[in-house]
Design a protein around this motif. Structure first.
Motif, PDB file in Angstrom:
ATOM      1  N   GLU A 416      78.569  31.722  77.398  1.00 52.70           N
ATOM      2  CA  GLU A 416      78.471  31.506  75.953  1.00 52.70           C
ATOM      3  C   GLU A 416      77.216  30.697  75.601  1.00 52.70           C
ATOM      4  OE1 GLU A 416      81.078  29.623  72.256  1.00 52.70           O
ATOM      5  OE2 GLU A 416      81.931  29.717  74.274  1.00 52.70           O
ATOM      6  N   GLY A 417      76.469  31.204  74.638  1.00 54.09           N
ATOM      7  CA  GLY A 417      75.304  30.491  74.117  1.00 54.09           C
ATOM      8  C   GLY A 417      74.041  30.619  74.942  1.00 54.09           C
ATOM      9  N   LEU A 418      74.061  31.419  76.037  1.00 52.78           N
ATOM     10  CA  LEU A 418      72.866  31.496  76.885  1.00 52.78           C
ATOM     11  C   LEU A 418      71.725  32.236  76.202  1.00 52.78           C
ATOM     12  CD1 LEU A 418      74.315  32.127  80.479  1.00 52.78           C
ATOM     13  CD2 LEU A 418      73.730  29.980  79.334  1.00 52.78           C
ATOM     14  N   ALA A 419      72.033  33.293  75.448  1.00 50.58           N
ATOM     15  CA  ALA A 419      70.978  34.020  74.733  1.00 50.58           C
ATOM     16  C   ALA A 419      70.274  33.091  73.741  1.00 50.58           C
ATOM     17  CB  ALA A 419      71.557  35.233  74.021  1.00 50.58           C
ATOM     18  N   GLU A 420      71.080  32.310  73.020  1.00 54.53           N
ATOM     19  CA  GLU A 420      70.497  31.360  72.061  1.00 54.53           C
ATOM     20  C   GLU A 420      69.680  30.284  72.786  1.00 54.53           C
ATOM     21  OE1 GLU A 420      73.592  32.298  72.172  1.00 54.53           O
ATOM     22  OE2 GLU A 420      73.914  33.388  70.289  1.00 54.53           O
ATOM     23  N   LEU A 421      70.168  29.871  73.970  1.00 58.37           N
ATOM     24  CA  LEU A 421      69.452  28.850  74.742  1.00 58.37           C
ATOM     25  C   LEU A 421      68.081  29.367  75.182  1.00 58.37           C
ATOM     26  CD1 LEU A 421      69.697  26.017  75.964  1.00 58.37           C
ATOM     27  CD2 LEU A 421      70.652  27.064  78.020  1.00 58.37           C
ATOM     28  N   ILE A 422      68.023  30.621  75.645  1.00 61.51           N
ATOM     29  CA  ILE A 422      66.742  31.211  76.052  1.00 61.51           C
ATOM     30  C   ILE A 422      65.815  31.347  74.853  1.00 61.51           C
ATOM     31  CG2 ILE A 422      65.644  33.289  76.986  1.00 61.51           C
ATOM     32  CD1 ILE A 422      68.238  33.736  78.616  1.00 61.51           C
ATOM     33  N   LYS A 423      66.381  31.746  73.710  1.00 61.52           N
ATOM     34  CA  LYS A 423      65.562  31.889  72.497  1.00 61.52           C
ATOM     35  C   LYS A 423      65.004  30.534  72.060  1.00 61.52           C
ATOM     36  CE  LYS A 423      65.703  33.576  67.726  1.00 61.52           C
ATOM     37  NZ  LYS A 423      65.075  32.363  67.181  1.00 61.52           N
ATOM     38  N   ASP A 424      65.853  29.501  72.095  1.00 59.97           N
ATOM     39  CA  ASP A 424      65.387  28.164  71.709  1.00 59.97           C
ATOM     40  C   ASP A 424      64.272  27.691  72.641  1.00 59.97           C
ATOM     41  OD1 ASP A 424      67.195  28.079  69.651  1.00 59.97           O
ATOM     42  OD2 ASP A 424      68.699  26.909  70.743  1.00 59.97           O
ATOM     43  N   TYR A 425      64.415  27.994  73.921  1.00 59.04           N
ATOM     44  CA  TYR A 425      63.384  27.615  74.903  1.00 59.04           C
ATOM     45  C   TYR A 425      62.052  28.265  74.530  1.00 59.04           C
ATOM     46  CZ  TYR A 425      60.897  27.489  79.404  1.00 59.04           C
ATOM     47  OH  TYR A 425      59.969  27.315  80.397  1.00 59.04           O
ATOM     48  N   ILE A 426      62.076  29.554  74.240  1.00 57.77           N
ATOM     49  CA  ILE A 426      60.850  30.280  73.891  1.00 57.77           C
ATOM     50  C   ILE A 426      60.262  29.764  72.585  1.00 57.77           C
ATOM     51  CG2 ILE A 426      59.985  32.545  73.164  1.00 57.77           C
ATOM     52  CD1 ILE A 426      61.873  33.788  75.228  1.00 57.77           C
ATOM     53  N   ASP A 427      61.112  29.475  71.611  1.00 53.47           N
ATOM     54  CA  ASP A 427      60.625  28.986  70.321  1.00 53.47           C
ATOM     55  C   ASP A 427      59.990  27.600  70.443  1.00 53.47           C
ATOM     56  OD1 ASP A 427      61.496  31.293  69.139  1.00 53.47           O
ATOM     57  OD2 ASP A 427      63.380  30.434  68.379  1.00 53.47           O
ATOM     58  N   ASP A 428      60.520  26.765  71.366  1.00 56.93           N
ATOM     59  CA  ASP A 428      60.021  25.396  71.503  1.00 56.93           C
ATOM     60  C   ASP A 428      58.682  25.327  72.231  1.00 56.93           C
ATOM     61  OD1 ASP A 428      62.118  24.306  70.162  1.00 56.93           O
ATOM     62  OD2 ASP A 428      63.265  23.750  71.946  1.00 56.93           O
ATOM     63  N   ARG A 429      58.387  26.304  73.059  1.00 61.93           N
ATOM     64  CA  ARG A 429      57.156  26.277  73.840  1.00 61.93           C
ATOM     65  C   ARG A 429      56.002  26.848  73.014  1.00 61.93           C
ATOM     66  NH1 ARG A 429      57.663  25.067  79.782  1.00 61.93           N
ATOM     67  NH2 ARG A 429      55.434  25.279  79.472  1.00 61.93           N
ATOM     68  N   LYS A 430      54.852  26.243  73.154  1.00 61.44           N
ATOM     69  CA  LYS A 430      53.673  26.656  72.379  1.00 61.44           C
ATOM     70  C   LYS A 430      52.599  27.241  73.302  1.00 61.44           C
ATOM     71  CE  LYS A 430      55.799  24.877  68.892  1.00 61.44           C
ATOM     72  NZ  LYS A 430      56.543  25.771  67.978  1.00 61.44           N
ATOM     73  N   ASP A 431      53.042  27.984  74.314  1.00 59.32           N
ATOM     74  CA  ASP A 431      52.102  28.507  75.311  1.00 59.32           C
ATOM     75  C   ASP A 431      51.475  29.824  74.841  1.00 59.32           C
ATOM     76  OD1 ASP A 431      52.760  26.675  77.813  1.00 59.32           O
ATOM     77  OD2 ASP A 431      54.660  27.206  76.855  1.00 59.32           O
ATOM     78  N   ASP A 432      50.347  30.167  75.493  1.00 55.50           N
ATOM     79  CA  ASP A 432      49.663  31.399  75.122  1.00 55.50           C
ATOM     80  C   ASP A 432      50.245  32.586  75.892  1.00 55.50           C
ATOM     81  OD1 ASP A 432      48.709  31.163  77.701  1.00 55.50           O
ATOM     82  OD2 ASP A 432      46.715  30.482  77.080  1.00 55.50           O
ATOM     83  N   LYS A 433      49.648  33.732  75.693  1.00 54.31           N
ATOM     84  CA  LYS A 433      50.174  34.971  76.268  1.00 54.31           C
ATOM     85  C   LYS A 433      50.199  34.937  77.793  1.00 54.31           C
ATOM     86  CE  LYS A 433      49.483  39.987  76.223  1.00 54.31           C
ATOM     87  NZ  LYS A 433      48.682  41.110  75.682  1.00 54.31           N
TER      88      LYS A 433
END
Length: 565
Positions: A416-433
């Motif tokens: 439960e909540g793992l998809a949201e956790l992965i999305k939050d991780y990606i949203d929080d990072r400001k890395d390039d391509k």
């Protein structure tokens, strides 16, 4: 003799009825004058001093005995001139008042014409009449080792004896005897026993020097400087005062930053100050700046001296191993005396980012410690802590650690909540391509969870590459090297695009582009992507080679066989 014993002897000297002479000797800067002034003020304030007049005379620059006698008169102050901190210096007004009083008595006694202006006879009056008034008082002579060559040492010592025996004065001599010239030192040693009654050597330990220079250690600055000085075994009070001033300036500039950054600045500044201001006792600055975390583990081709070993041991004990950019900037500022607040804060910002990342890494590790450090039945606690730590510390969690965490949570049944956790991780990072492409496609980074890999690939696809083919190819040679994102971008172009690029470039650009593109046809076991690029490069070169006999020769040097047109 400890510093406290020296202090007690000075206290007894000050309140004694007899007229003694005392020599307080020690190395330069250890606090002889500071200690004497402190105890003198203490005695005057407690009314435990005899007699109750005082003159301090620095012999620095005085050339004749008459200069010394005049200085004794000019610098004499009464007990009322002492406040709770230090003896007040004689002023023009106070000297003028005493001179006027003496002049009236001098003229009356000598039948001098009353109308003669005092100022016209000042030098003689201050030396002769003024010196007559120097009696029943304490006299302190300082800087004997810095007096003029014209002033004889025997004359000064003779004056000390005269003041003690004929003028009922107590005389104190503050002396850095290491600085005396060889001949003066010999003469001083012979005559000293005849003139001085009490011999004291002031040689405080580092701990005692700190007590003198930093009695109040209630602030972070004072505590840190005190701790550093003790470890470095600095006994020079003047050096400690300099370090307090320098570190205070650094603390002011770095106000608002993490305490660890301020601590590093003060730690480095104290060591650098030791090397700059006491080079005879401190390790050489070259030794301090060496990068040597593991020096000596595998031996060295250079033979180490006892001085090298002592320096290394001090630096090990002090906890200084490698100077970073922040340290070098502090040293540069200390040498120039100008503190570049903008540059210092810029380096502090860089350190702040590193500290923040390390803190986040520690928090993430702490969550995993729940898993690794016991056999307790605490899966719920571990899962909750791990999820929260990933959310709070995304910037410090590597792709492989994220993947491993998601895999573990799935294995334990916490989907439960793992998809949201992965999305939050990606949203929080400001890395390039490059970050997202590399993490999702490179097996060496161990991104094994398919949901994480897919999310990273989707993030990479969001980036629009605005480079030209020319820019991408040249960058691989001059800057970044080959990477997945660059290869994907280059492979999107047609053989015609490669042809146009090769025809357009000239000079240095030509050499860089041809070197980069002709690399692909030479790969022995190319990937599908490299094979695709190679085919398009060969096609473009073949087309160029068919344009003229000259271009045919040019293309053939790259190993390309040009078909007949």
């Amino acid at each position: 003799m400890s510093t406290e014993q020296v202090r007690n002897e000075i206290r007894r000297f000050l309140k004694a009825d007899d007229n003694y002479s005392l020599c307080l000797r020690g190395r330069w800067g250890v606090g002889k004058t500071h200690t004497w002034d402190t105890l003198l003020v203490e005695a005057f304030n407690n009314k435990k001093v005899k007699p109750a007049r005082y003159a301090y005379v620095s012999l620095f620059g005085l050339e004749r005995l008459s200069d010394v006698r005049r200085s004794l008169f000019e610098n004499t102050v009464e007990a009322a001139s002492f406040d709770s901190v230090k003896p007040l210096e004689a002023t023009v007004s106070s000297v003028s008042d005493r001179l006027t009083h003496l002049a009236s008595k001098w003229r009356a006694g000598a039948s001098v014409i009353g109308g003669m202006p005092i100022i016209s006879d000042y030098s003689g009056l201050a030396e002769k009449a003024g010196f007559l008034d120097v009696r029943d008082q304490i006299v302190c002579f300082d800087d004997l080792e810095r007096m003029s060559d014209r002033l004889e040492l025997k004359d000064v010592l003779g004056l000390i004896s005269f003041l003690k025996e004929k003028k009922r004065c107590k005389v104190v001599l503050l002396l850095n005897d290491e600085a005396l010239k060889a001949q003066d030192a010999e003469a001083f040693g012979i005559q000293l026993e005849k003139v001085i009654d009490i011999h004291l050597t002031f040689a405080p330990s580092a701990s005692e020097a700190v007590d003198i220079a930093i009695p109040d250690r209630s602030t972070l600055l004072a505590r840190l400087v005190a701790e550093n000085v003790k470890v470095l075994e600095i006994t020079n009070i003047r050096t400690i005062f300099k370090l307090l001033r320098i570190c205070g300036r650094l603390e002011e500039i770095l106000s608002g930053y993490d305490e660890r950054i301020v601590t590093q600045a003060i730690h480095s500044a104290c060591l650098f100050g030791f090397t700059l201001y006491q080079p005879a006792e401190a390790p050489p600055i070259e030794t301090v700046l060496q990068d040597r975390p593991y020096a000596g583990l595998l031996g060295s081709s250079k033979e180490r001296t006892p001085e090298d070993d002592r320096a290394r041991e001090l630096l090990r004990r002090y906890g200084f191993f490698t100077a970073d950019r922040f340290d070098y900037l502090i040293l540069e500022n200390m040498r120039s005396g100008i503190y570049d607040a903008v540059a210092l804060r810029r380096e502090a910002d860089r350190l702040s980012e590193n500290i923040d990342r390390l803190d986040k890494e520690a928090e993430f590790t702490a969550a995993w410690d729940i898993y690794h450090d016991s056999f307790d039945d605490n899966a719920d606690t571990f899962a909750a802590a791990l999820k929260q730590s990933i959310k709070d510390n995304a910037a410090a969690v590597s792709p492989s650690n994220l993947s491993a965490s998601i895999v573990t949570l799935k294995q334990l049944g916490y989907h439960e909540g793992l998809a949201e956790l992965i999305k939050d991780y990606i949203d929080d990072r400001k890395d390039d391509k490059e970050f997202w492409v590399g993490a999702s496609s490179s097996r060496r980074l161990n991104v094994e969870d398919p949901d994480v890999a897919d999310a990273f690939a989707a993030k990479a696809a969001e980036f629009v590459d605005e480079r030209t083919l020319h820019e991408a190819v040249v960058a691989t040679v001059r800057d970044t090297g080959w990477n997945d994102a660059a290869l994907d971008f280059i492979d999107k172009h047609s053989a015609e695009d490669f042809y146009k690029l090769l025809k357009a470039v000239k000079g240095e650009d030509f050499r860089d582009v041809t070197r980069a593109l002709t690399y692909f046809p030479s790969i022995s076991n190319p990937s599908d992507r490299a094979k695709s690029i190679a085919e398009k490069v060969v096609s473009a070169l073949e087309k160029i080679g068919q344009e003229s006999a000259l271009n045919r020769l040019r293309v053939q040097k790259y190993g390309i066989k040009v078909p007949d047109s």
